[in-house]
Design a protein around this motif. Structure first.
Motif: not given
Length: 237
Positions: A45-56
């Motif tokens: 959460y809050n690593l990118d757009n939060n629309n899907h699990p982040s690849k980071l």
């Protein structure tokens, strides 16, 4: 006619053996399945757009480093009770775990934060949230084990507060120390094939680098650390 029949039978047997060999080869060469269970930390959460699990997020990093196929089932806001219920009743969760070779488990932070907020820091009120969480944690591991013999990586709870938060960081350290000891005990009592990843000590005194500013979620570097200790727990780093 008999000769032709024997030839056709021979061809069918050969074709059958080729299909069998191909199926076996696919089974041998198929990527192992990695299922990540947890809350917004697992989700990234809050690593990118939060629309899907982040690849980071750390599950993706672990999957990339081990060439495993990832199913990230992290749900922002999920509590230990909600995860236990999902494992018992949600076919998407159950089927994913059934086919897993490795399962990561990172749950309990929301239980802790809810108890901290409800009691305004009162440890007696907090304990009324922690006791069910510990019971749920043991039940979660047992539920996973009923579905698969996959290796399980279980994380403890890191301190999500920055060092400069008016003493809150150090008070949370004080509260989390015995809680994480209890988490380790619960994990140890669940049996073999469960390994422990110590996020609390990995993050300690490094919140300025590992926690997002004005947030309680890990930075990309924090996720790299979570991946690192997960891989170490698996004996892969």
């Amino acid at each position: 006619m008999k000769t032709k029949l024997m030839v056709w039978l021979g061809v069918l047997m050969l074709v059958g053996s080729l299909f069998a060999s191909t199926g076996e080869a696919k089974s041998v060469n198929a990527k192992k399945a990695f299922v990540a269970l947890g809350d917004s930390i697992t989700y990234g959460y809050n690593l990118d757009n939060n629309n899907h699990p982040s690849k980071l997020a750390y599950p993706s990093i672990i999957a990339q480093n081990t060439d495993m196929r990832l199913r990230n089932l992290g749900v922002p806001g999920m509590s230990s009770g909600q995860l236990l219920n999902a494992l018992r009743t949600d076919n998407a969760f159950r089927n994913a775990v059934k086919h897993a070779d490795v399962v990561s488990l990172n749950i309990g932070t929301n239980d802790f934060l809810q108890g901290l907020l409800a009691g305004n820091g009162d440890p007696d009120v907090l304990q009324t949230y922690i006791d069910p969480m510990l019971q749920n944690l043991g039940d979660i591991v047992n539920e996973i084990r009923s579905l698969t013999d996959a290796k399980i990586i279980a994380y403890n709870i890191f301190n999500p507060f920055q060092l400069g938060d008016d003493g809150l960081h150090y008070y949370v350290d004080y509260l989390l120390s015995p809680i994480n000891t209890s988490i380790r005990d619960v994990i140890s009592n669940t049996g073999n094939s469960v390994v422990f990843a110590d996020a609390f000590n990995a993050f300690e005194e490094k919140q300025d680098r590992y926690i997002l500013p004005e947030d309680n979620h890990p930075t990309p570097l924090g996720h790299e650390i979570l991946a690192k200790i997960g891989l170490e727990a698996l004996g892969l780093q």
